[in-house]
Design an enzyme around this catalytic site. Structure first.
Site, short mmCIF file in Angstrom:
data_model
loop_
_atom_site.label_atom_id
_atom_site.label_comp_id
_atom_site.label_asym_id
_atom_site.label_seq_id
_atom_site.Cartn_x
_atom_site.Cartn_y
_atom_site.Cartn_z
N ARG A 266 0.84 -1.21 0.00
CA ARG A 266 0.00 0.00 0.00
C ARG A 266 0.87 1.25 0.00
O ARG A 266 1.78 1.37 0.80
CB ARG A 266 -0.92 -0.01 1.22
CG ARG A 266 -1.83 -1.23 1.18
CD ARG A 266 -2.91 -1.20 2.22
NE ARG A 266 -3.70 -2.42 2.09
CZ ARG A 266 -4.74 -2.73 2.84
NH1 ARG A 266 -5.14 -1.89 3.78
NH2 ARG A 266 -5.40 -3.85 2.65
N ARG A 281 1.85 1.81 10.53
CA ARG A 281 1.48 2.05 9.13
C ARG A 281 2.68 1.70 8.27
O ARG A 281 3.71 2.34 8.34
CB ARG A 281 1.08 3.51 8.92
CG ARG A 281 0.48 3.79 7.56
CD ARG A 281 -0.03 5.21 7.48
NE ARG A 281 -1.12 5.47 8.41
CZ ARG A 281 -2.39 5.14 8.17
NH1 ARG A 281 -2.73 4.57 7.05
NH2 ARG A 281 -3.31 5.40 9.05
N GLU A 353 -6.45 -1.53 14.42
CA GLU A 353 -7.24 -2.33 13.49
C GLU A 353 -6.41 -3.49 12.96
O GLU A 353 -5.32 -3.30 12.41
CB GLU A 353 -7.71 -1.46 12.31
CG GLU A 353 -8.55 -2.25 11.33
CD GLU A 353 -8.82 -1.46 10.04
OE1 GLU A 353 -8.77 -0.23 10.08
OE2 GLU A 353 -9.07 -2.12 9.02
N SER A 356 -10.83 -6.53 9.04
CA SER A 356 -12.01 -5.85 8.54
C SER A 356 -12.82 -6.92 7.82
O SER A 356 -12.30 -7.58 6.94
CB SER A 356 -11.56 -4.76 7.57
OG SER A 356 -12.49 -3.72 7.51
N ARG A 395 -0.22 -5.42 12.75
CA ARG A 395 -0.82 -4.92 14.00
C ARG A 395 -0.95 -6.04 15.03
O ARG A 395 -0.83 -5.83 16.23
CB ARG A 395 -2.19 -4.30 13.75
CG ARG A 395 -2.19 -2.85 13.33
CD ARG A 395 -1.71 -2.64 11.93
NE ARG A 395 -1.82 -1.28 11.42
CZ ARG A 395 -2.89 -0.77 10.82
NH1 ARG A 395 -3.99 -1.46 10.72
NH2 ARG A 395 -2.87 0.44 10.34
#
Length: 427
Positions: A266, A281, A353, A356, A395
């Site tokens: 990403r 991140r 997070e 998802s 994470r």
RNA sequence: GGAGGAUUAGCAUAAUUGGUAAUGCAGCAGUCUUGAAAACUGCCGGGCUUACGCCCUUGGGGGUUCGAGUCCCUCAUCCUCCGCCA
């Protein structure tokens, strides 16, 4: 992608959805879309009439030529004009349809009635947890960066040297722990939860990105290899969902459940300086993804199952977490309903997070043209697609290292991972 | 990288010199039947239309033509062979 027929018949519902998603400014393109739709149908009526004429006269010409009775010269001259007229109108029609497609591709999905209304992440609803596990952390805690440095298992600085910031390197027992986590998760989903393992390509073409919804709207978040016109996958969702692009699935093979490991890439453009510390991140991370294709009536049960399957990993690892139901302003464009799982970082004192889980209903299936023939029917129908992280290791690694640290600054390996790591302690 | 062959509906297969996509299987609905099977009829990719119907669809895109599955250009994928290579 929404069905244009649905939009035409329920324009105020679509506008209401856009407002709930805090994208009221897109109502303008909704109006444009409906206007294009009117123009399109008008134009089709006219061109179809001309085409019908051309087809009929062409047949007449064929008869004249075959029998040799009379001359076709006048008819051919006449049809030449008709053909020009059709070509001109078809060009306009093509432009209109291109505009419509571009708007349709950018419009978000419907929302499930359960989705709470809200502007931002603060208004997500906590629907489970905190689910706690006792780790006796009653001493000064180190965060995952300090632990990783001290134990020599993570190296962000050398990662930055060889690639750039946000490309972590795992070393020694750190690398082994990462691999253990991935293997444990894949084994758990394939052996206990009924998923078929897939090892997908990490680069995909543009059609695949469009199929899952990352293109065109989020193309700037994806790494692009210009020379070969390929994109580095941001998640295994992309190649795995596109496995069945342009396919007609059999009713009896549904639901299909895949679990796939992939590295995820990403760009995180525009996010610089925000939560950039360590693993919070990164540009490349590892993830096991669950993807399902279901009959429409089964998809919401399937969503709950995916959530349970992801939770099962955290329960087995004894990592504290909570589950959020995302609000209308925070949920992603393609999802109708989405749960986030957040793991607890005791050093950062916040939730991160790690998963998802989303239902896309037929939004991706329509883009990617994934259909099936329901039993007892002959009409092709779009499947529903879903996916959930199960889970992202970055994470998860933060929470694992911090929760399993000891007063000596070592890490105790979670019980379930020991047969994968081959060691009990990182010291 | 080079040469040749291929791509038609869910699957499988047709289509003289260019004349407007045929057929089988599977599926759906109906007729017949006590029920089923068989047989027969219609449907069985998308769009437009209140409807009757009409239009589009032969891997994608473009061209020639009154008219293209068919001819031309281009791209993709698959197969065979040659070359190069981990």
């Amino acid at each position: 992608m929404l069905d244009i027929n649905y939009i035409r018949q329920n324009p105020e519902e679509v506008a209401g959805m856009l407002k709930k998603r805090r994208q009221a400014e897109d109502c303008k393109s909704l109006d444009e879309l409906l206007e294009y739709d009117r123009e399109r149908r008008e134009l089709i009526k006219e061109t179809d009439t001309l085409k019908a004429l051309r087809n009929k006269v062409s047949k007449d010409i064929a008869v004249i030529k075959r029998t040799g009775q009379g001359s076709a010269e006048d008819l051919i001259r006449e049809m030449k004009e008709v053909a020009d007229k059709i070509a001109g109108m078809d060009e306009i029609l093509g432009k209109i349809e291109k505009q419509m497609e571009s708007i349709l591709l950018s419009l978000p999905n419907k929302l499930h009635p359960d989705v709470p209304e809200g502007y931002s992440a603060e208004e997500n609803r906590i629907c489970k947890g905190p689910v706690a596990f006792d780790h006796a952390l009653d001493f000064p805690l180190m965060d995952h960066l300090d632990l990783g440095n001290k134990l020599g298992i993570l190296d962000f600085e050398r990662g930055a040297k060889i690639s750039g910031t946000g490309f972590p390197v795992y070393i020694g027992k750190g690398a082994r722990l990462e691999r253990a986590l991935l293997n444990f998760m894949l084994d758990c989903h394939t052996e206990n939860h009924g998923y078929t393992e897939v090892f997908p390509p990490f680069m995909v073409n543009e059609d695949s990105l469009r199929g899952t919804g990352q293109w065109p709207k989020f193309a700037d978040q994806v790494y692009y290899m210009n020379e070969d016109n390929l994109y580095a996958i941001p998640t295994a969702e992309v190649p795995v969902t596109n496995l069945h692009r342009n396919e007609m699935l059999k009713d009896e093979e549904l639901p299909i459940s895949y679990a796939a490991y992939s590295a995820c890439f990403r760009r995180e453009a525009g996010s610089y300086g925000k939560d950039t510390r360590g693993f919070l991140r990164v540009h490349q991370f590892n993830k096991v993804e669950m993807v399902k294709f279901t009959r429409p009536e089964e998809s919401y049960d399937a969503l709950e199952k995916i959530l349970q399957n992801a939770e099962a990993i955290l329960n087995a690892l004894r990592i504290p977490y909570r589950v959020l139901l995302l609000c209308s302003g925070d949920i992603s464009a393609g999802a109708t309903k989405c749960y986030d799982i957040e793991v607890w970082s005791p050093a950062e004192k916040k939730y991160l997070e790690a998963s998802s889980c989303s239902n896309f209903e037929d939004y991706q299936a329509r883009r990617a043209n994934i259909r099936f023939k329901p039993a007892g029917s002959s009409k092709p129908t779009y499947v529903h697609t879903l996916n959930g992280s199960g889970l992202a290791t970055s994470r998860l690694m933060v929470s694992l290292l911090e929760n399993y640290q000891t007063t000596e600054g070592t890490i105790v390996v979670p019980e379930v991972l020991r047969k994968y790591t081959g060691f009990d302690v990182i010291d």
